[in-house]
Write a protein that holds these residues in place. Structure first.
Motif, PDB file in Angstrom:
ATOM      1  N   LYS A  70       0.832  -1.211   0.000  1.00  0.00           N
ATOM      2  CA  LYS A  70       0.000   0.000   0.000  1.00  0.00           C
ATOM      3  C   LYS A  70       0.859   1.251   0.000  1.00  0.00           C
ATOM      4  CE  LYS A  70      -3.774   2.224   2.494  1.00  0.00           C
ATOM      5  NZ  LYS A  70      -4.707   2.139   3.643  1.00  0.00           N
ATOM      6  N   ARG A  71       1.986   1.161   0.695  1.00  0.00           N
ATOM      7  CA  ARG A  71       2.871   2.332   0.737  1.00  0.00           C
ATOM      8  C   ARG A  71       3.411   2.659  -0.648  1.00  0.00           C
ATOM      9  NH1 ARG A  71       8.195   2.829   4.687  1.00  0.00           N
ATOM     10  NH2 ARG A  71       8.759   4.971   4.058  1.00  0.00           N
ATOM     11  N   GLN A  72       3.797   1.563  -1.381  1.00  0.00           N
ATOM     12  CA  GLN A  72       4.281   1.791  -2.736  1.00  0.00           C
ATOM     13  C   GLN A  72       3.197   2.385  -3.639  1.00  0.00           C
ATOM     14  OE1 GLN A  72       5.636  -2.231  -3.611  1.00  0.00           O
ATOM     15  NE2 GLN A  72       7.803  -1.605  -3.400  1.00  0.00           N
ATOM     16  N   ALA A  73       1.953   1.903  -3.467  1.00  0.00           N
ATOM     17  CA  ALA A  73       0.842   2.411  -4.289  1.00  0.00           C
ATOM     18  C   ALA A  73       0.579   3.894  -3.994  1.00  0.00           C
ATOM     19  CB  ALA A  73      -0.411   1.581  -4.038  1.00  0.00           C
ATOM     20  N   LEU A  74       0.630   4.262  -2.708  1.00  0.00           N
ATOM     21  CA  LEU A  74       0.409   5.667  -2.367  1.00  0.00           C
ATOM     22  C   LEU A  74       1.533   6.549  -2.903  1.00  0.00           C
ATOM     23  CD1 LEU A  74      -0.857   5.317   1.337  1.00  0.00           C
ATOM     24  CD2 LEU A  74      -2.189   6.048  -0.662  1.00  0.00           C
ATOM     25  N   ARG A  75       2.742   6.042  -2.780  1.00  0.00           N
ATOM     26  CA  ARG A  75       3.870   6.824  -3.300  1.00  0.00           C
ATOM     27  C   ARG A  75       3.802   6.971  -4.817  1.00  0.00           C
ATOM     28  NH1 ARG A  75      10.298   5.550  -2.175  1.00  0.00           N
ATOM     29  NH2 ARG A  75      11.087   7.396  -3.312  1.00  0.00           N
ATOM     30  N   LEU A  76       3.399   5.850  -5.480  1.00  0.00           N
ATOM     31  CA  LEU A  76       3.251   5.893  -6.940  1.00  0.00           C
ATOM     32  C   LEU A  76       2.206   6.927  -7.348  1.00  0.00           C
ATOM     33  CD1 LEU A  76       4.287   4.448  -9.511  1.00  0.00           C
ATOM     34  CD2 LEU A  76       2.329   2.917  -9.312  1.00  0.00           C
ATOM     35  N   ARG A  77       1.082   6.953  -6.636  1.00  0.00           N
ATOM     36  CA  ARG A  77       0.025   7.923  -6.953  1.00  0.00           C
ATOM     37  C   ARG A  77       0.486   9.352  -6.698  1.00  0.00           C
ATOM     38  NH1 ARG A  77      -4.854   8.541  -2.911  1.00  0.00           N
ATOM     39  NH2 ARG A  77      -3.075   9.509  -1.846  1.00  0.00           N
ATOM     40  N   ASP A  78       1.134   9.580  -5.562  1.00  0.00           N
ATOM     41  CA  ASP A  78       1.577  10.944  -5.230  1.00  0.00           C
ATOM     42  C   ASP A  78       2.631  11.447  -6.203  1.00  0.00           C
ATOM     43  OD1 ASP A  78      -0.147  10.863  -3.133  1.00  0.00           O
ATOM     44  OD2 ASP A  78       1.386  10.348  -1.621  1.00  0.00           O
ATOM     45  N   LYS A 102      -9.083   9.584 -11.679  1.00  0.00           N
ATOM     46  CA  LYS A 102      -8.743   8.480 -12.578  1.00  0.00           C
ATOM     47  C   LYS A 102      -7.781   7.498 -11.916  1.00  0.00           C
ATOM     48  CE  LYS A 102      -7.179   7.626 -17.293  1.00  0.00           C
ATOM     49  NZ  LYS A 102      -6.678   8.232 -18.549  1.00  0.00           N
ATOM     50  N   LEU A 103      -6.811   8.042 -11.186  1.00  0.00           N
ATOM     51  CA  LEU A 103      -5.873   7.165 -10.489  1.00  0.00           C
ATOM     52  C   LEU A 103      -6.558   6.391  -9.366  1.00  0.00           C
ATOM     53  CD1 LEU A 103      -2.707   9.445 -10.287  1.00  0.00           C
ATOM     54  CD2 LEU A 103      -3.115   7.530 -11.840  1.00  0.00           C
ATOM     55  N   ARG A 104      -7.503   7.030  -8.728  1.00  0.00           N
ATOM     56  CA  ARG A 104      -8.220   6.338  -7.635  1.00  0.00           C
ATOM     57  C   ARG A 104      -9.007   5.147  -8.159  1.00  0.00           C
ATOM     58  NH1 ARG A 104     -13.070   6.331  -5.211  1.00  0.00           N
ATOM     59  NH2 ARG A 104     -13.899   7.800  -6.745  1.00  0.00           N
ATOM     60  N   LYS A 105      -9.504   5.251  -9.399  1.00  0.00           N
ATOM     61  CA  LYS A 105     -10.277   4.161  -9.985  1.00  0.00           C
ATOM     62  C   LYS A 105      -9.420   3.201 -10.803  1.00  0.00           C
ATOM     63  CE  LYS A 105     -14.528   6.883 -10.280  1.00  0.00           C
ATOM     64  NZ  LYS A 105     -15.577   7.407 -11.172  1.00  0.00           N
ATOM     65  N   ASP A 106      -8.130   3.508 -10.969  1.00  0.00           N
ATOM     66  CA  ASP A 106      -7.262   2.641 -11.768  1.00  0.00           C
ATOM     67  C   ASP A 106      -7.160   1.275 -11.080  1.00  0.00           C
ATOM     68  OD1 ASP A 106      -4.689   1.394 -12.731  1.00  0.00           O
ATOM     69  OD2 ASP A 106      -4.714   3.228 -13.962  1.00  0.00           O
ATOM     70  N   ARG A 135      -4.959  -0.978 -11.153  1.00  0.00           N
ATOM     71  CA  ARG A 135      -3.628  -1.319 -10.670  1.00  0.00           C
ATOM     72  C   ARG A 135      -3.344  -0.722  -9.305  1.00  0.00           C
ATOM     73  NH1 ARG A 135      -0.671   0.772 -16.011  1.00  0.00           N
ATOM     74  NH2 ARG A 135      -2.329   2.318 -15.658  1.00  0.00           N
ATOM     75  N   LEU A 136      -4.097   0.339  -8.913  1.00  0.00           N
ATOM     76  CA  LEU A 136      -3.890   0.972  -7.610  1.00  0.00           C
ATOM     77  C   LEU A 136      -5.078   0.803  -6.681  1.00  0.00           C
ATOM     78  CD1 LEU A 136      -2.260   4.355  -8.723  1.00  0.00           C
ATOM     79  CD2 LEU A 136      -1.099   2.287  -7.933  1.00  0.00           C
ATOM     80  N   SER A 137      -6.266   0.664  -7.254  1.00  0.00           N
ATOM     81  CA  SER A 137      -7.470   0.626  -6.406  1.00  0.00           C
ATOM     82  C   SER A 137      -7.479  -0.578  -5.466  1.00  0.00           C
ATOM     83  CB  SER A 137      -8.723   0.601  -7.295  1.00  0.00           C
ATOM     84  OG  SER A 137      -8.709  -0.546  -8.147  1.00  0.00           O
ATOM     85  N   VAL A 138      -6.816  -1.686  -5.892  1.00  0.00           N
ATOM     86  CA  VAL A 138      -6.780  -2.877  -5.039  1.00  0.00           C
ATOM     87  C   VAL A 138      -6.037  -2.588  -3.743  1.00  0.00           C
ATOM     88  CG1 VAL A 138      -5.980  -5.266  -4.893  1.00  0.00           C
ATOM     89  CG2 VAL A 138      -6.886  -4.385  -7.045  1.00  0.00           C
ATOM     90  N   TYR A 139      -4.964  -1.778  -3.840  1.00  0.00           N
ATOM     91  CA  TYR A 139      -4.146  -1.485  -2.662  1.00  0.00           C
ATOM     92  C   TYR A 139      -4.650  -0.284  -1.881  1.00  0.00           C
ATOM     93  CZ  TYR A 139      -1.093  -4.458  -5.420  1.00  0.00           C
ATOM     94  OH  TYR A 139      -0.596  -5.498  -6.154  1.00  0.00           O
TER      95      TYR A 139
END
Length: 810
Positions: free
Chosen positions: A703-711, A796-800, A802-806
């Motif tokens: 989850k940390r990686q997903a948040l960092r990727l989004r930010d 869009k990123l929130r619904k992606d 690849r990230l929404s699962v995490y």
């Protein structure tokens, strides 16, 4: 005896009045034709059939009357009956004529106050100028009575024609809408006002402003220097007085001649003087800072004083709220009238200030009879209130609208011609003429109003040249079919005038530019005039030289010597062809000489022979110059013909409707800017791809990686938006700075720039303005859309997947 003379005078006046009334019908036909000719209206004006207009699309208010309109018609009918009873000698009032649909409408309801969205129409002179230019004058059917119909201003504007009442209602509607206290006037005027005859009026463009004399006040000086004794010659004073007397006599003769001309130009006596009906507009003081009342003639758009002698009386006035009848004496025209409409003694108002009808002056029995008669004729009297208070119903006329193209075109069919005294003024709509002509004033030397000049060669014309740029110093050339007159300035040989006379040719003239010398006009005589050359003696300095071609003669006239009243002359008779073949000897009979101040003849034949040879050679050269002048005229005419056939108007860069080239440049520049900053379809881009590459496309992430990727993705996108806006901002500031420098440079060197350089600068300036405008639009759009783009990417990123699962788990 005096009583008899007065009676005879009254009888004579009555007879003249009766004769005038009898011939009114005949005068009407003549007057109609004259008025149409004088105004120069299109040929279809007099033949226009108002009964053929389409009324099917008109609103219902044009075809029916509302209950309030019916009530005001009944009040007006009652008012008219009382007026007729009280003033049986006056003409019937103009109260409720029929409209274009044949329905009676009260005149006040035909006025529609309107403020049109054009700056020029915010002032009375602009409104008056527009109405007189836009509409075409249509004379009244009878000059002695008001019209039986009064159409709406919308119909009058649609067909662009009308009589004086139509003009006045439209102009009054526009003036009231612009805030003026304006009224329509039904009255009487002179023939030239009623028929729009301005042939005796000076054109406004030729009127000189009145000069206000300045009073010079000298302060007394007590320390004055004592004046010197008068040492002027009495003989000189006598001569000056004599010259002054001669000048005054000449001036008086000139004035007497001008008075005779003015007397001849005076209009003939009008048998219908004081009886001709006319409508105009009255503007009262108070509103819009109008200092005093004045009239506006709607036919010309000119303002007149209320004391103008052309306006001979008033029957009534009205606006959109009320109707007033003039009860003042009009024997002196409108000079003595007082325009205080609140004075019930001088002006009879139809609806009182409390919106009640005027109190009737008839006795009770007559009043009851009239009231009962009206009660029997109406159907809805039971619904009327007993209270007589009543307000003017609203106008039945549809909103008055004028499109920008109609406002710009103005004149009917785009052209208007006005004949003034010794002048003709022509007006055209912008861009109607290919050569860009919008106004032309032609001034005539006399009362003739037309002299035709064509572009064909050998016709009457005058050409003026810049003599400084010519080698021959030609300043002016005047030509017609039989002669050419040329005027020179600053020549070394002191020649200032040349006159060439032509004879009739045997063949007709060919097409311009194809004529040969074999078909040129035969030269009959050539005359040259010279200024005084002080380096030569007067009797050797030629003043006038004439070559008589057909008579084989050459005449020389020399300048006058001091204290002589006659000039020296020489006449040469050129020898015939046969004589030249036989001998070359000069004989005394070939030259006649007159030497001023000497009786001795010049017997030096050799000197005369050389002079004759020189003159013969100069005659040949002068003939060549004449032919060159003819060829130059033909060349100029050919150039002018080509210019007239290929005229290209310069359209303002701000005229987006006509300036096609500027619009194309704007679109091209806009497209270039769009190409430089393309708008990508955000939904087709994978914003996570660059950041997934950095972590090696892992199958699973924390989850940390997903948040960092989004930010990181949002931060990068935000930085790119800011950088893009900064680039546009920098370019915008650079263009603005360059524009300021160009403007400053232009202000410093404006006086030294040529027309071509100034035009080039303006073109460059306008292109810079276009770039600044586009950059400003682009920058504004980026600032407005950036937050929305950021939020859209965040969603869009929130619904992606690849990230929404995490991101969906805590």
């Amino acid at each position: 005896m005096e009583v008899l003379e007065e009676n005879e005078e009254e009888e004579r006046r009555e007879e003249e009045l009766m004769k005038a009334l009898e011939i009114s019908d005949e005068l009407h036909d003549i007057e109609t034709k004259l008025s149409v000719d004088q105004v120069c209206v299109p040929s279809d004006v007099s033949d226009f059939d108002w009964s053929s207009i389409d009324i099917s699309q008109l609103p219902s208010s044009y075809k029916t009357n509302s209950p309030r309109e019916k009530k005001v018609l009944r009040i007006a009918d009652h008012y008219l009956q009382q007026y007729t009873h009280l003033c049986p000698d006056r003409k019937p009032l103009f109260l409720y004529p029929v409209n274009e649909c044949g329905v009676k409408k009260f005149v006040s309801t035909t006025v529609r106050p309107t403020l049109l969205p054009y700056t020029e129409l915010y002032h009375w002179d602009g409104c008056a100028s527009f109405v007189c230019d836009y509409l075409t004058m249509k004379p009244l059917k009878s000059p002695l009575t008001p019209p039986s119909s009064l159409y709406s201003p919308t119909t009058i504007l649609k067909y662009q024609r009308g009589n004086c009442f139509d003009f006045s209602v439209l102009l009054c509607s526009m003036l009231i809408g612009a805030g003026y206290d304006a009224y329509c006037v039904n009255g009487y005027a002179t023939q030239d006002i009623c028929s729009l005859d301005e042939t005796l009026e000076v054109c406004p463009l030729l009127r000189k402003p009145q000069e206000v004399p300045k009073e010079i006040t000298k302060k007394p000086n007590k320390y004055r220097v004592k004046s010197l004794p008068d040492l002027q010659s009495k003989f000189e004073l006598q001569q000056e007085a004599k010259k002054k007397a001669e000048t005054e006599a000449t001036h008086k003769n000139k004035e007497r001649g001008e008075e005779e001309v003015m007397e001849m130009e005076k209009p003939t006596r009008d048998p219908l003087y004081g009886l001709r009906v006319h409508a105009w507009v009255l503007v009262l003081s108070g509103k819009r800072e109008v200092p005093e009342p004045f009239f506006i003639n709607p036919f010309t758009g000119n303002s007149h004083s209320t004391m103008d002698e052309h306006f001979l009386g008033i029957e009534s006035v009205w606006n959109h709220k009320n109707y007033w009848v003039n009860m003042q004496d009009c024997r002196n025209g409108c000079k003595d009238l007082i325009f205080d409409l609140g004075d019930t003694v001088r002006w009879e108002i139809m609806l009182s200030e409390t919106y009640k009808p005027l109190q009737m002056l008839l006795d009770a029995e007559e009043e009851n009879e009239l009231f009962d008669r009206n009660m029997d004729d109406t159907e809805d009297d039971e619904e009327e209130e007993k209270d007589t208070s009543f307000a003017m119903p609203p106008t039945w006329v549809a909103p008055i609208q004028i499109s920008p193209r109609e406002f710009e075109t103005r004149c009917s069919q785009g052209k208007k011609v006005i004949m003034y005294k010794k002048a003709k003024l022509e007006k055209w709509a912008p861009y109607l003429n290919k050569n860009g002509l919008v106004k032309r004033l032609t001034v005539y030397a006399d009362l003739r109003f037309h002299i035709y000049k064509s572009m064909e060669p050998e016709t009457e014309r005058v050409m003026e040249f810049y003599h400084e740029s010519r080698v021959d110093g030609l300043q002016k050339r005047a030509e017609n079919a039989t002669e050419i007159k040329e005027y020179f300035v600053g020549r070394d040989d002191f020649k200032y005038f040349q006159h060439t006379e032509f004879g009739k040719r045997r063949k007709k003239i060919c097409v311009a530019g194809t004529r040969t010398d074999t078909n040129s006009r035969p030269i009959v005589q050539m005359k040259e005039c010279f200024h005084r050359n002080l380096e030569k003696p007067a009797d050797e300095d030629v003043a006038e030289r004439v070559f008589l071609i057909t008579e084989d003669m050459i005449q020389l006239t020399y300048h006058l010597k001091d204290k002589y009243i006659t000039a020296s002359k020489k006449e040469f008779f050129k020898p015939t062809e046969n004589y030249r073949k036989q001998s070359e000897i000069m004989t005394p009979e070939m030259c006649i000489t007159y030497q001023a101040g000497s009786s001795v003849k010049d017997n030096k034949l050799l000197h005369l022979y050389k002079l004759l040879q020189e003159l013969t050679e100069e005659e040949k050269q002068l003939k060549q110059q004449v032919r060159q002048s003819e060829a130059e005229v033909l060349n100029i005419l050919k150039i002018r013909e080509n210019e007239e056939a290929d005229i290209k108007l310069t359209v303002s860069i701000y005229d987006t409707e006509r300036n096609e080239k500027r619009r194309q440049q704007y679109e091209a520049m806009k497209n270039a800017m769009e190409d430089e900053f393309p708008v990508h379809e955000e939904q087709d881009l994978d914003y996570l791809a660059p950041f997934l590459i950095q972590i090696g496309y892992p199958e699973k992430m924390t989850k940390r990686q997903a948040l960092r990727l989004r930010d990181d993705c949002l931060t990068d996108f935000k930085n790119r938006l800011i950088a893009k806006a900064n680039i546009i901002q920098a370019r915008f500031e650079k263009e603005v700075e360059e524009l300021k420098k160009k403007n400053q440079q232009f202000q410093e060197n404006q006086s030294q720039l040529s027309r071509e350089e100034e035009a080039a600068f303006l073109a460059d300036y306008s292109e810079t303005m276009f770039r600044i405008h586009i950059l400003a639009l682009r920058l504004n759009r980026e600032k407005q859309t950036a937050p929305q783009k950021y939020l859209a990417l965040e969603e869009k990123l929130r619904k992606d997947p690849r990230l929404s699962v995490y991101l969906s788990h805590d």
